[in-house]
Design a protein around this motif. Structure first.
Motif, PDB file in Angstrom:
ATOM      1  N   ASP A 122       7.504  10.037   8.222  1.00 37.56           N
ATOM      2  CA  ASP A 122       7.490   9.447   6.885  1.00 37.56           C
ATOM      3  C   ASP A 122       8.932   9.497   6.375  1.00 37.56           C
ATOM      4  O   ASP A 122       9.389  10.515   5.876  1.00 37.56           O
ATOM      5  CB  ASP A 122       6.560  10.242   5.963  1.00 37.56           C
ATOM      6  CG  ASP A 122       6.634   9.771   4.514  1.00 37.56           C
ATOM      7  OD1 ASP A 122       7.391   8.820   4.221  1.00 37.56           O
ATOM      8  OD2 ASP A 122       5.925  10.361   3.664  1.00 37.56           O
TER       9      ASP A 122
ATOM     10  N   PHE B 140      -0.518   7.261   5.255  1.00 35.15           N
ATOM     11  CA  PHE B 140      -1.135   8.563   5.521  1.00 35.15           C
ATOM     12  C   PHE B 140      -2.486   8.367   6.213  1.00 35.15           C
ATOM     13  O   PHE B 140      -2.912   9.201   7.001  1.00 35.15           O
ATOM     14  CB  PHE B 140      -1.334   9.362   4.220  1.00 35.15           C
ATOM     15  CG  PHE B 140      -0.054   9.758   3.522  1.00 35.15           C
ATOM     16  CD1 PHE B 140       1.169   9.700   4.179  1.00 35.15           C
ATOM     17  CD2 PHE B 140      -0.077  10.189   2.206  1.00 35.15           C
ATOM     18  CE1 PHE B 140       2.352  10.074   3.530  1.00 35.15           C
ATOM     19  CE2 PHE B 140       1.093  10.572   1.550  1.00 35.15           C
ATOM     20  CZ  PHE B 140       2.308  10.502   2.210  1.00 35.15           C
TER      21      PHE B 140
ATOM     22  N   GLY C 139       0.796  -1.238   0.000  1.00 36.05           N
ATOM     23  CA  GLY C 139       0.000   0.000   0.000  1.00 36.05           C
ATOM     24  C   GLY C 139       0.821   1.278   0.000  1.00 36.05           C
ATOM     25  O   GLY C 139       0.274   2.369  -0.116  1.00 36.05           O
ATOM     26  N   GLY C 140       2.133   1.159   0.113  1.00 37.75           N
ATOM     27  CA  GLY C 140       2.991   2.333   0.009  1.00 37.75           C
ATOM     28  C   GLY C 140       2.894   3.267   1.203  1.00 37.75           C
ATOM     29  O   GLY C 140       2.043   3.099   2.089  1.00 37.75           O
ATOM     30  N   ALA C 141       3.767   4.251   1.197  1.00 39.94           N
ATOM     31  CA  ALA C 141       3.709   5.284   2.229  1.00 39.94           C
ATOM     32  C   ALA C 141       2.338   5.958   2.185  1.00 39.94           C
ATOM     33  O   ALA C 141       1.809   6.377   3.217  1.00 39.94           O
ATOM     34  CB  ALA C 141       4.820   6.307   2.012  1.00 39.94           C
ATOM     35  N   SER C 142       1.743   6.010   1.001  1.00 39.52           N
ATOM     36  CA  SER C 142       0.442   6.676   0.860  1.00 39.52           C
ATOM     37  C   SER C 142      -0.637   6.016   1.712  1.00 39.52           C
ATOM     38  O   SER C 142      -1.535   6.701   2.206  1.00 39.52           O
ATOM     39  CB  SER C 142       0.028   6.684  -0.613  1.00 39.52           C
ATOM     40  OG  SER C 142       1.014   7.346  -1.378  1.00 39.52           O
TER      41      SER C 142
ATOM     42  N   SER D 245      10.269   7.742   3.937  1.00 39.97           N
ATOM     43  CA  SER D 245      10.385   7.047   2.644  1.00 39.97           C
ATOM     44  C   SER D 245      11.700   7.316   1.922  1.00 39.97           C
ATOM     45  O   SER D 245      12.273   6.409   1.336  1.00 39.97           O
ATOM     46  CB  SER D 245       9.227   7.454   1.739  1.00 39.97           C
ATOM     47  OG  SER D 245       8.014   6.984   2.274  1.00 39.97           O
ATOM     48  N   SER D 246      12.171   8.565   1.956  1.00 39.63           N
ATOM     49  CA  SER D 246      13.349   8.879   1.146  1.00 39.63           C
ATOM     50  C   SER D 246      14.594   9.152   1.980  1.00 39.63           C
ATOM     51  O   SER D 246      15.581   9.651   1.453  1.00 39.63           O
ATOM     52  CB  SER D 246      13.045  10.068   0.230  1.00 39.63           C
ATOM     53  OG  SER D 246      12.532  11.144   0.974  1.00 39.63           O
TER      54      SER D 246
ATOM     55  N   ASN E 183      12.536  13.993   5.302  1.00 41.19           N
ATOM     56  CA  ASN E 183      13.132  14.368   4.019  1.00 41.19           C
ATOM     57  C   ASN E 183      12.026  14.505   2.976  1.00 41.19           C
ATOM     58  O   ASN E 183      11.347  13.526   2.668  1.00 41.19           O
ATOM     59  CB  ASN E 183      14.148  13.325   3.554  1.00 41.19           C
ATOM     60  CG  ASN E 183      14.866  13.741   2.282  1.00 41.19           C
ATOM     61  OD1 ASN E 183      15.655  14.681   2.280  1.00 41.19           O
ATOM     62  ND2 ASN E 183      14.576  13.068   1.180  1.00 41.19           N
TER      63      ASN E 183
ATOM     64  N   GLY F 284       7.983   3.772   2.167  1.00 42.77           N
ATOM     65  CA  GLY F 284       7.837   2.970   0.955  1.00 42.77           C
ATOM     66  C   GLY F 284       9.231   2.474   0.584  1.00 42.77           C
ATOM     67  O   GLY F 284      10.222   3.170   0.801  1.00 42.77           O
TER      68      GLY F 284
ATOM     69  N   GLN G 208      10.728   1.759  -2.309  1.00 45.26           N
ATOM     70  CA  GLN G 208      11.336   1.945  -3.639  1.00 45.26           C
ATOM     71  C   GLN G 208      12.398   3.033  -3.739  1.00 45.26           C
ATOM     72  O   GLN G 208      12.881   3.328  -4.812  1.00 45.26           O
ATOM     73  CB  GLN G 208      10.225   2.187  -4.668  1.00 45.26           C
ATOM     74  CG  GLN G 208       9.424   3.469  -4.482  1.00 45.26           C
ATOM     75  CD  GLN G 208       8.273   3.347  -3.495  1.00 45.26           C
ATOM     76  OE1 GLN G 208       8.218   2.425  -2.706  1.00 45.26           O
ATOM     77  NE2 GLN G 208       7.357   4.289  -3.518  1.00 45.26           N
ATOM     78  N   LYS G 209      12.744   3.647  -2.603  1.00 39.68           N
ATOM     79  CA  LYS G 209      13.802   4.653  -2.644  1.00 39.68           C
ATOM     80  C   LYS G 209      15.110   4.098  -2.068  1.00 39.68           C
ATOM     81  O   LYS G 209      16.105   4.061  -2.763  1.00 39.68           O
ATOM     82  CB  LYS G 209      13.368   5.908  -1.896  1.00 39.68           C
ATOM     83  CG  LYS G 209      12.467   6.791  -2.747  1.00 39.68           C
ATOM     84  CD  LYS G 209      11.087   6.982  -2.220  1.00 39.68           C
ATOM     85  CE  LYS G 209      10.187   7.669  -3.233  1.00 39.68           C
ATOM     86  NZ  LYS G 209       8.981   8.208  -2.605  1.00 39.68           N
TER      87      LYS G 209
ATOM     88  N   THR H 184       7.810  14.890   7.937  1.00 40.17           N
ATOM     89  CA  THR H 184       8.495  14.246   6.818  1.00 40.17           C
ATOM     90  C   THR H 184       9.966  14.674   6.892  1.00 40.17           C
ATOM     91  O   THR H 184      10.303  15.772   6.459  1.00 40.17           O
ATOM     92  CB  THR H 184       7.866  14.680   5.476  1.00 40.17           C
ATOM     93  OG1 THR H 184       6.445  14.537   5.579  1.00 40.17           O
ATOM     94  CG2 THR H 184       8.379  13.841   4.321  1.00 40.17           C
TER      95      THR H 184
ATOM     96  N   THR I  63      11.091  14.616  -0.519  1.00 39.59           N
ATOM     97  CA  THR I  63      11.708  14.065  -1.716  1.00 39.59           C
ATOM     98  C   THR I  63      11.633  15.008  -2.917  1.00 39.59           C
ATOM     99  O   THR I  63      12.518  15.011  -3.767  1.00 39.59           O
ATOM    100  CB  THR I  63      10.973  12.747  -2.058  1.00 39.59           C
ATOM    101  OG1 THR I  63      10.720  12.063  -0.830  1.00 39.59           O
ATOM    102  CG2 THR I  63      11.774  11.870  -2.973  1.00 39.59           C
TER     103      THR I  63
ATOM    104  N   TRP J  81       4.881  16.006   0.117  1.00 40.30           N
ATOM    105  CA  TRP J  81       4.472  14.754   0.758  1.00 40.30           C
ATOM    106  C   TRP J  81       3.774  15.013   2.086  1.00 40.30           C
ATOM    107  O   TRP J  81       2.762  14.378   2.398  1.00 40.30           O
ATOM    108  CB  TRP J  81       5.642  13.789   0.903  1.00 40.30           C
ATOM    109  CG  TRP J  81       6.039  13.221  -0.430  1.00 40.30           C
ATOM    110  CD1 TRP J  81       7.204  13.412  -1.098  1.00 40.30           C
ATOM    111  CD2 TRP J  81       5.222  12.392  -1.282  1.00 40.30           C
ATOM    112  NE1 TRP J  81       7.167  12.758  -2.304  1.00 40.30           N
ATOM    113  CE2 TRP J  81       5.976  12.131  -2.442  1.00 40.30           C
ATOM    114  CE3 TRP J  81       3.927  11.860  -1.192  1.00 40.30           C
ATOM    115  CZ2 TRP J  81       5.483  11.348  -3.502  1.00 40.30           C
ATOM    116  CZ3 TRP J  81       3.434  11.072  -2.244  1.00 40.30           C
ATOM    117  CH2 TRP J  81       4.216  10.833  -3.372  1.00 40.30           C
TER     118      TRP J  81
HETATM  119  C1  LIG Z   1       7.745   8.459  -2.475  1.00 42.40           C
HETATM  120  C2  LIG Z   1       7.208   9.043  -1.231  1.00 42.40           C
HETATM  121  C3  LIG Z   1       5.903   8.795  -0.795  1.00 42.40           C
HETATM  122  C4  LIG Z   1       4.931   7.960  -1.584  1.00 42.40           C
HETATM  123  O1  LIG Z   1       5.254   6.630  -1.476  1.00 42.40           O
HETATM  124  P1  LIG Z   1       4.336   5.479  -2.105  1.00 42.40           P
HETATM  125  O2  LIG Z   1       5.061   4.277  -1.637  1.00 42.40           O
HETATM  126  O3  LIG Z   1       4.370   5.673  -3.586  1.00 42.40           O
HETATM  127  O4  LIG Z   1       2.982   5.622  -1.542  1.00 42.40           O
HETATM  128  C5  LIG Z   1       5.498   9.337   0.398  1.00 42.40           C
HETATM  129  N1  LIG Z   1       6.320  10.101   1.139  1.00 42.40           N
HETATM  130  C6  LIG Z   1       7.590  10.380   0.742  1.00 42.40           C
HETATM  131  C7  LIG Z   1       8.457  11.227   1.610  1.00 42.40           C
HETATM  132  C8  LIG Z   1       8.065   9.855  -0.447  1.00 42.40           C
HETATM  133  O5  LIG Z   1       9.314  10.122  -0.837  1.00 42.40           O
END
Ligand SMILES: *Cc1c(COP(=O)(O)O)cnc(C)c1O
Length: 360
Positions: A172, A80, A74-77, A174-175, A150, A193, A195-196, A148, A152, A102
């Motif tokens: 958050d 939320f 479901g990703g970082a989204s 993620s990055s 960082n 998430g 993928q980073k 957040t 992104t 973000w």
């Molecule tokens: C990429 C990113 C998201 C979104 O991540 P998803 O996995 O696509 O939902 C949320 N927050 C930050 C800081 C991001 O870099």
């Protein structure tokens, strides 16, 4: 075969050594007679892969015992929404630091479940600075404080961890997760998430302090309840098995590099070289205040936006790809996560100097 230096913000580069290891194990993992993708997530082979990944993440990040690590989708989204659903615990409001695109999305989603107090808001300055610690308008009865570390898209990174007393701090990451050592015990929830800086897309890591699990808002779907996933060891439903495996290989790779202390030194040096190249010229610019500049995402503009296309195509000819900036910011953005070799940053800096000399 030639692997480009891929400056994408995400999905981003993975370490070549990790991809090679996955390649070796592609057709048959161990003597399982099948690939990781084809395994039952409840079989002993896959369970060993999953457990080792978690153990290595715990070791690399020094995650205290009283934190659960979840491997979700479901990703970082999705977080939320999951954060307010799980952390409001009967309270009516939450504090959010609005520092970029973000956090803005996180704020919007939280607004569906509670009243959101913007404890900081840097939107007027175009999200180019980190709010000072003294300026945060924190609310003592907030359910939690979300930020957040960082951003992104803007390339803005906090140079401190907000002090929130007894109010749980939610990040958050993620990055920025795994970009340097950090003190997990300062946080109630960390999510990212994959993928980073973790692995392929499809996996979301949540690190949650035990005492924050188990009191969700009425009507919360089971899949959005942290307790569901804690109880089931992140196997309530079929987890993203291959992404989890790949993340495990990345954690092993981080250990081989010398852990997060070494990774952090390399990242600081990589970012330092790129910012020095930007600041050392009148042709390139970065709008972010110096103390808030990201180690991971470096946006920069050319003196003349008309040259953006030429810059990008010249870069691509040299194997420097995905440098186009986010549509909301324009210009360029170089994302230089852990897997971007220092040689990739050196090649970019060299190209920037050449381009400036030819066109500037
Ligand atoms: C990429 C990113 C998201 C979104 O991540 P998803 O996995 O696509 O939902 C949320 N927050 C930050 C800081 C991001 O870099």
């Amino acid at each position: 075969m030639a692997r480009s230096y891929n400056f994408s913000a995400g999905p981003a580069m993975l370490p070549t050594a990790v991809i090679e290891r996955a390649q070796q194990e592609m057709l048959e993992w161990g003597d399982a007679g099948m690939s990781v993708m084809e395994m039952s997530h409840r079989g002993k082979d896959y369970m060993s892969i999953a457990e080792r990944a978690e153990a290595n993440l715990r070791e690399v990040m020094a995650i205290p015992e009283n934190y659960k690590v979840l491997f979700l989708q479901g990703g970082a989204s999705s977080q939320f929404a999951m954060v307010p659903l799980n952390l409001l615990r009967g309270r009516e409001s939450a504090d959010y630091l609005n520092t970029g695109m973000w956090s803005k999305k996180a704020v919007a989603e939280a607004g569906r479940y509670c009243s959101v107090n913007l404890a900081a808001d840097t939107s007027e300055g175009g999200f180019t600075a980190v709010p000072t610690a003294e300026s945060l308008k924190l609310n003592a009865d907030a359910a939690y404080v979300h930020y957040t570390p960082n951003e992104t898209i803007g390339g803005v990174e906090f140079d401190y961890v907000p002090e929130t007393g007894d109010v749980p701090l939610v990040a958050d990451m993620s990055s920025t997760i795994l970009s340097r050592p950090m003190d997990v015990s300062k946080y109630g929830v960390i999510y990212a998430g994959a993928q980073k800086n973790i692995g392929p897309a499809g996996l979301t890591i949540v690190i949650v302090r035990e005492d924050l699990v188990g009191e969700t808002l009425g009507g919360t779907p089971a899949m959005f309840d942290y307790a569901t996933h804690v109880k089931a060891g992140s196997m309530y439903n079929t987890p993203p098995t291959y992404s989890w495996y790949m993340a495990g290989l990345v954690f092993e790779w981080i250990k081989e590099q010398g852990g997060l202390a070494t990774i952090g030194e390399i990242n600081e040096r990589k970012a330092g070289k790129l910012y020095a190249a930007i600041d050392g010229s009148d042709f390139y610019g970065n709008p972010v205040e110096k103390n808030g500049r990201s180690w991971m995402n470096v946006p920069f503009t050319l003196a003349d936006a008309e040259l953006d296309g030429a810059f990008l195509s010249g870069a691509a000819e040299r194997g420097l790809v995905t440098l186009k900036g986010h549509r909301s910011v324009g210009g360029m953005r170089a994302s230089i996560y852990n897997a971007m070799p220092e040689a990739g940053v050196d090649a970019l800096v060299e190209y920037m100097k050449e381009f400036e000399k030819d066109q500037g």
